[in-house]
Design a protein around this motif. Structure first.
Motif, PDB file in Angstrom:
ATOM      1  N   VAL A  94       0.840  -1.195   0.000  1.00 51.03           N
ATOM      2  CA  VAL A  94       0.000   0.000   0.000  1.00 51.03           C
ATOM      3  C   VAL A  94       0.881   1.253   0.000  1.00 51.03           C
ATOM      4  O   VAL A  94       0.620   2.206  -0.743  1.00 51.03           O
ATOM      5  CB  VAL A  94      -0.988   0.009   1.190  1.00 51.03           C
ATOM      6  CG1 VAL A  94      -1.683   1.357   1.301  1.00 51.03           C
ATOM      7  CG2 VAL A  94      -1.998  -1.112   1.036  1.00 51.03           C
ATOM      8  N   LEU A  95       1.935   1.245   0.787  1.00 45.33           N
ATOM      9  CA  LEU A  95       2.853   2.382   0.822  1.00 45.33           C
ATOM     10  C   LEU A  95       3.462   2.625  -0.563  1.00 45.33           C
ATOM     11  O   LEU A  95       3.539   3.764  -1.020  1.00 45.33           O
ATOM     12  CB  LEU A  95       3.951   2.151   1.858  1.00 45.33           C
ATOM     13  CG  LEU A  95       4.972   3.268   2.015  1.00 45.33           C
ATOM     14  CD1 LEU A  95       4.300   4.585   2.371  1.00 45.33           C
ATOM     15  CD2 LEU A  95       6.006   2.892   3.056  1.00 45.33           C
ATOM     16  N   GLU A  96       3.863   1.569  -1.238  1.00 44.18           N
ATOM     17  CA  GLU A  96       4.404   1.711  -2.596  1.00 44.18           C
ATOM     18  C   GLU A  96       3.359   2.287  -3.550  1.00 44.18           C
ATOM     19  O   GLU A  96       3.670   3.135  -4.396  1.00 44.18           O
ATOM     20  CB  GLU A  96       4.903   0.362  -3.118  1.00 44.18           C
ATOM     21  CG  GLU A  96       6.172  -0.114  -2.442  1.00 44.18           C
ATOM     22  CD  GLU A  96       6.711  -1.389  -3.067  1.00 44.18           C
ATOM     23  OE1 GLU A  96       6.953  -1.392  -4.282  1.00 44.18           O
ATOM     24  OE2 GLU A  96       6.870  -2.371  -2.320  1.00 44.18           O
ATOM     25  N   LEU A  97       2.108   1.851  -3.406  1.00 47.33           N
ATOM     26  CA  LEU A  97       1.035   2.372  -4.253  1.00 47.33           C
ATOM     27  C   LEU A  97       0.731   3.835  -3.937  1.00 47.33           C
ATOM     28  O   LEU A  97       0.469   4.622  -4.843  1.00 47.33           O
ATOM     29  CB  LEU A  97      -0.218   1.512  -4.122  1.00 47.33           C
ATOM     30  CG  LEU A  97      -0.106   0.088  -4.665  1.00 47.33           C
ATOM     31  CD1 LEU A  97      -1.390  -0.684  -4.399  1.00 47.33           C
ATOM     32  CD2 LEU A  97       0.239   0.084  -6.147  1.00 47.33           C
ATOM     33  N   VAL A  98       0.771   4.197  -2.669  1.00 43.85           N
ATOM     34  CA  VAL A  98       0.546   5.588  -2.269  1.00 43.85           C
ATOM     35  C   VAL A  98       1.593   6.481  -2.933  1.00 43.85           C
ATOM     36  O   VAL A  98       1.269   7.553  -3.465  1.00 43.85           O
ATOM     37  CB  VAL A  98       0.581   5.736  -0.728  1.00 43.85           C
ATOM     38  CG1 VAL A  98       0.717   7.192  -0.303  1.00 43.85           C
ATOM     39  CG2 VAL A  98      -0.655   5.111  -0.108  1.00 43.85           C
ATOM     40  N   ILE A  99       2.840   6.048  -2.934  1.00 41.20           N
ATOM     41  CA  ILE A  99       3.923   6.817  -3.564  1.00 41.20           C
ATOM     42  C   ILE A  99       3.680   6.933  -5.069  1.00 41.20           C
ATOM     43  O   ILE A  99       3.824   8.015  -5.651  1.00 41.20           O
ATOM     44  CB  ILE A  99       5.295   6.183  -3.243  1.00 41.20           C
ATOM     45  CG1 ILE A  99       5.592   6.327  -1.751  1.00 41.20           C
ATOM     46  CG2 ILE A  99       6.396   6.795  -4.102  1.00 41.20           C
ATOM     47  CD1 ILE A  99       6.744   5.478  -1.253  1.00 41.20           C
ATOM     48  N   MET A 100       3.304   5.843  -5.714  1.00 41.16           N
ATOM     49  CA  MET A 100       3.033   5.857  -7.151  1.00 41.16           C
ATOM     50  C   MET A 100       1.879   6.801  -7.471  1.00 41.16           C
ATOM     51  O   MET A 100       1.940   7.590  -8.418  1.00 41.16           O
ATOM     52  CB  MET A 100       2.710   4.436  -7.636  1.00 41.16           C
ATOM     53  CG  MET A 100       2.336   4.326  -9.109  1.00 41.16           C
ATOM     54  SD  MET A 100       0.576   4.550  -9.500  1.00 41.16           S
ATOM     55  CE  MET A 100      -0.161   3.113  -8.762  1.00 41.16           C
ATOM     56  N   ILE A 101       0.808   6.768  -6.681  1.00 39.56           N
ATOM     57  CA  ILE A 101      -0.369   7.608  -6.918  1.00 39.56           C
ATOM     58  C   ILE A 101      -0.014   9.086  -6.748  1.00 39.56           C
ATOM     59  O   ILE A 101      -0.432   9.929  -7.545  1.00 39.56           O
ATOM     60  CB  ILE A 101      -1.535   7.177  -6.005  1.00 39.56           C
ATOM     61  CG1 ILE A 101      -2.047   5.808  -6.464  1.00 39.56           C
ATOM     62  CG2 ILE A 101      -2.648   8.211  -5.993  1.00 39.56           C
ATOM     63  CD1 ILE A 101      -2.893   5.096  -5.458  1.00 39.56           C
ATOM     64  N   GLU A 102       0.778   9.385  -5.735  1.00 47.97           N
ATOM     65  CA  GLU A 102       1.192  10.775  -5.539  1.00 47.97           C
ATOM     66  C   GLU A 102       2.057  11.244  -6.710  1.00 47.97           C
ATOM     67  O   GLU A 102       1.884  12.352  -7.220  1.00 47.97           O
ATOM     68  CB  GLU A 102       1.947  10.921  -4.218  1.00 47.97           C
ATOM     69  CG  GLU A 102       2.276  12.352  -3.898  1.00 47.97           C
ATOM     70  CD  GLU A 102       2.807  12.548  -2.490  1.00 47.97           C
ATOM     71  OE1 GLU A 102       3.432  13.594  -2.264  1.00 47.97           O
ATOM     72  OE2 GLU A 102       2.603  11.669  -1.629  1.00 47.97           O
ATOM     73  N   LYS A 103       2.972  10.398  -7.145  1.00 45.71           N
ATOM     74  CA  LYS A 103       3.874  10.761  -8.245  1.00 45.71           C
ATOM     75  C   LYS A 103       3.132  10.873  -9.578  1.00 45.71           C
ATOM     76  O   LYS A 103       3.311  11.838 -10.320  1.00 45.71           O
ATOM     77  CB  LYS A 103       4.969   9.689  -8.347  1.00 45.71           C
ATOM     78  CG  LYS A 103       5.995   9.914  -9.427  1.00 45.71           C
ATOM     79  CD  LYS A 103       7.066   8.830  -9.356  1.00 45.71           C
ATOM     80  CE  LYS A 103       7.602   8.494 -10.707  1.00 45.71           C
ATOM     81  NZ  LYS A 103       6.959   7.443 -11.433  1.00 45.71           N
ATOM     82  N   ASP A 104       2.296   9.899  -9.888  1.00 48.80           N
ATOM     83  CA  ASP A 104       1.654   9.839 -11.207  1.00 48.80           C
ATOM     84  C   ASP A 104       0.398  10.699 -11.333  1.00 48.80           C
ATOM     85  O   ASP A 104       0.072  11.160 -12.429  1.00 48.80           O
ATOM     86  CB  ASP A 104       1.306   8.398 -11.563  1.00 48.80           C
ATOM     87  CG  ASP A 104       2.534   7.533 -11.791  1.00 48.80           C
ATOM     88  OD1 ASP A 104       3.667   8.064 -11.714  1.00 48.80           O
ATOM     89  OD2 ASP A 104       2.373   6.333 -12.042  1.00 48.80           O
ATOM     90  N   TYR A 105      -0.319  10.889 -10.223  1.00 48.11           N
ATOM     91  CA  TYR A 105      -1.604  11.603 -10.289  1.00 48.11           C
ATOM     92  C   TYR A 105      -1.665  12.849  -9.407  1.00 48.11           C
ATOM     93  O   TYR A 105      -2.687  13.528  -9.374  1.00 48.11           O
ATOM     94  CB  TYR A 105      -2.749  10.655  -9.905  1.00 48.11           C
ATOM     95  CG  TYR A 105      -2.838   9.443 -10.783  1.00 48.11           C
ATOM     96  CD1 TYR A 105      -3.361   9.538 -12.071  1.00 48.11           C
ATOM     97  CD2 TYR A 105      -2.385   8.202 -10.346  1.00 48.11           C
ATOM     98  CE1 TYR A 105      -3.439   8.415 -12.895  1.00 48.11           C
ATOM     99  CE2 TYR A 105      -2.452   7.083 -11.165  1.00 48.11           C
ATOM    100  CZ  TYR A 105      -2.980   7.199 -12.432  1.00 48.11           C
ATOM    101  OH  TYR A 105      -3.043   6.085 -13.241  1.00 48.11           O
ATOM    102  N   ALA A 106      -0.592  13.132  -8.664  1.00 45.31           N
ATOM    103  CA  ALA A 106      -0.544  14.283  -7.755  1.00 45.31           C
ATOM    104  C   ALA A 106      -1.673  14.230  -6.730  1.00 45.31           C
ATOM    105  O   ALA A 106      -2.260  15.245  -6.364  1.00 45.31           O
ATOM    106  CB  ALA A 106      -0.578  15.603  -8.537  1.00 45.31           C
TER     107      ALA A 106
END
Length: 104
Positions: free
Chosen positions: A60-72
């Motif tokens: 989930v932490l990895e996905l949170v980082i991806m979502i912040e990076k890719d979708y702001a």
């Protein structure tokens, strides 16, 4: 409002949501390196955390980082994360509703 215009607007919104869900399926697999999973294996309403995918808090932490990076889009507390990561549809809805203008 013109009913045809409203219909087309709703149709476009639905198409964008389908595209986002499909994109998220691929990004989840790529981000977490889920080698034995295909995008078709991740249902819109399948439980993400603790479900058949076996996602844990590190995932989930990895996905949170991806979502912040890719979708702001920030997911900055546990309660929000629990709601957002309930399934793919809730994740896509959250991104669509909170992403900066111009992302979608």
């Amino acid at each position: 409002d013109n009913p045809i215009f409203r219909f087309l607007k709703d149709l476009l919104r639905e198409k964008l949501m389908i595209n986002l869900i499909d994109e998220l399926r691929i990004k989840i697999i790529d981000t977490l390196k889920l080698e034995d999973i295909s995008p078709a294996d991740i249902g819109e309403e399948d439980q993400l955390v603790g479900g058949e995918l076996g996602l844990d808090s590190i995932d989930v932490l990895e996905l949170v980082i991806m979502i912040e990076k890719d979708y702001a889009v920030k997911i900055d507390n546990k309660e929000l994360g629990a709601r957002v990561f309930a399934n793919l549809k809730t994740l896509a809805n959250h991104i669509r509703e909170t992403a900066p203008e111009g992302i979608f």
